[in-house]
Design an enzyme around this catalytic site. Sequence first.
Site, PDB file in Angstrom:
ATOM      1  N   ASP A   1     -16.432  32.716 -77.294  1.00  0.00           N
ATOM      2  CA  ASP A   1     -16.174  31.401 -76.697  1.00  0.00           C
ATOM      3  C   ASP A   1     -15.374  30.530 -77.659  1.00  0.00           C
ATOM      4  O   ASP A   1     -15.712  29.370 -77.904  1.00  0.00           O
ATOM      5  CB  ASP A   1     -17.487  30.720 -76.319  1.00  0.00           C
TER       6      ASP A   1
ATOM      7  N   LYS B   1     -30.306  21.447 -82.614  1.00  0.00           N
ATOM      8  CA  LYS B   1     -30.104  21.893 -81.235  1.00  0.00           C
ATOM      9  C   LYS B   1     -31.473  22.161 -80.629  1.00  0.00           C
ATOM     10  O   LYS B   1     -32.240  22.985 -81.138  1.00  0.00           O
ATOM     11  CB  LYS B   1     -29.240  23.154 -81.210  1.00  0.00           C
TER      12      LYS B   1
END
Length: 592
Positions: free
Chosen positions: A268, A172
């Site tokens: 989330d 990432k």
Amino acid sequence: MGQCYAKNVTVVGENEEVIENNGGGSYNQNQTSNNGVRNTPNRSSSTSPWPSPYPTGTNNSPLPGGVTPSPARSGKSTPRRFFGKFPPPSPAKHIRAALRKRTSKPKEGPIPEEGSEGGGGGERQLDKSFGYRKDFMSKYELGKEVGRGHFGHTCSAKAKKGELKGHEVAVKIISKAKMTTAISIEDVRREVKILKGLAGHRNMVKFYDACEDANNVYIIMELCEGGELLDRILSRGGRYPEHDAKTIIVQILGVVAFCHLQGVVHRDLKPENFLFTTRDEDSPLKIIDFGLSDFIRPDERLNDIVGSAYYVAPEVLHRSYSLEADIWSIGVITYILLCGSRPFWARTESGIFRAVLRADPNFEDLPWPVVSPEAKDFVKRFLNKDHRKRMTAAQALTHPWLRDEHRPVPLDILIYKLVKSYLRATPFKRAALKALSRALTEDELLYLRAQFKLLEPNRDGKVGLENFKMALVRYSTDAMKESRVPDILSALEALAYRKMDFEEFCAASISTYQLEALDGWEHIASTAFEFFEHEGNKVISVEELAREMNLGLSSHTILNDWIRQADGKLSFLGYTKFLHGVTIRSSVTRHQ
């Protein structure tokens, strides 16, 4: 101020078609679009100053096109809508408008976050040095991009040296240029801390390393090549058979229970944030994307609004929430797995929020009539708008729908919180709880026996402070220390001088609110009151009862109704109200 992150849309009008404009996303494997790469970003902010990397009009609904969502019931039925035609809107439009008004910024400008330096001048003063390794380029060879969002993109990569040499990993990449506030820098630092601190669970994506250079931060993780849970739902025609849904939910509950024990709330949870390790049908599921996650202390309440609209819990919108917000999201995921549609649906973000806050899920339309009663009860207990009445992730693994005597039950942090309250309670309150514990159903006792066993009782069958301490130590990680979960042990000091047998442990570890959510609550309460009448009920004045409940003079009129005139003892109504220490405000509301 925290923002709500989800996919962005342009809302043309209340009755016009909604066109999606995809935003954010983080670690997300095998995303395909019209050209073969499906873009299903995991995190985005409708308030981000950076433009979306995707063209307007791409169809990336979080649920399959052609599968009808189930409208939430709020008095009357609304037409079912197809996901493909009405993609999910941004959950933050009206919140964004309120923030602009509050900060008096131009309408087209970005929203400053709390703690930012304000304007453009603050960026030059920010320290963007994280202290991570500086040798990323020498250790890894970047491959193709597999995900992109406002805050970074994810690529596959091959390790060129070190322990991972020759292995494929996911990287990432977060641009430092987009870290324009102190909060955005801290978000990245916290995400790395959480990934590193939660290492060890089989359903956690593996964290390998974090690097940085002058331009980017690189988070190196396990490469999951099996695709999203969302993709599996699509491949199965929009929903899972019950048996297969159980396999998925058990894995989700296990890793979320692990996170919650460590004092981490994900914030989330959605199908896009669960990946399969391989493409095999029995591949393990991995939880990803901790970009919105946070550490939370045992008695802390969070207030920033974050998450994805269709999965956000009511208490998040009320700006006072804890670990239970994740449980609500799991309830939404379970609902989707079992029927292929969303429990709360609307064209606009404000409509979604209204449904979440006021409407009830539809359990009447197909396929719900043929879904097992246990599965429906499971979902309902997760989608209870009163967060106190929801099961925890650990409790849910002992629910009749998922029960398996060969599956270990994880340690539940809720036990520590409830025991702490019990130790601080008055003798009268403890007597009331002991009576309640004697009326527990076998389902509740199964969970409590599992928790008691995890404390490893002494030879005399009792547990003390050392048992609670060692149980935490056994499951502790660096994340637990960061969230200061061990601090809760100081509230259990009384157990250093006394022990609890299983009967008292049950009295200390039950939640009246959770029991109230059961269909058989009235029978449990009446049975408990019979025990209380024989063993614990005593003559008590209104003044004494007010002191017991820490209430003032204004409560006396209401409390009068809870004491029987005949003998001066608690009535059945008074007993049930006394069990969960009702406040003046809620008492007045119900009394009227």
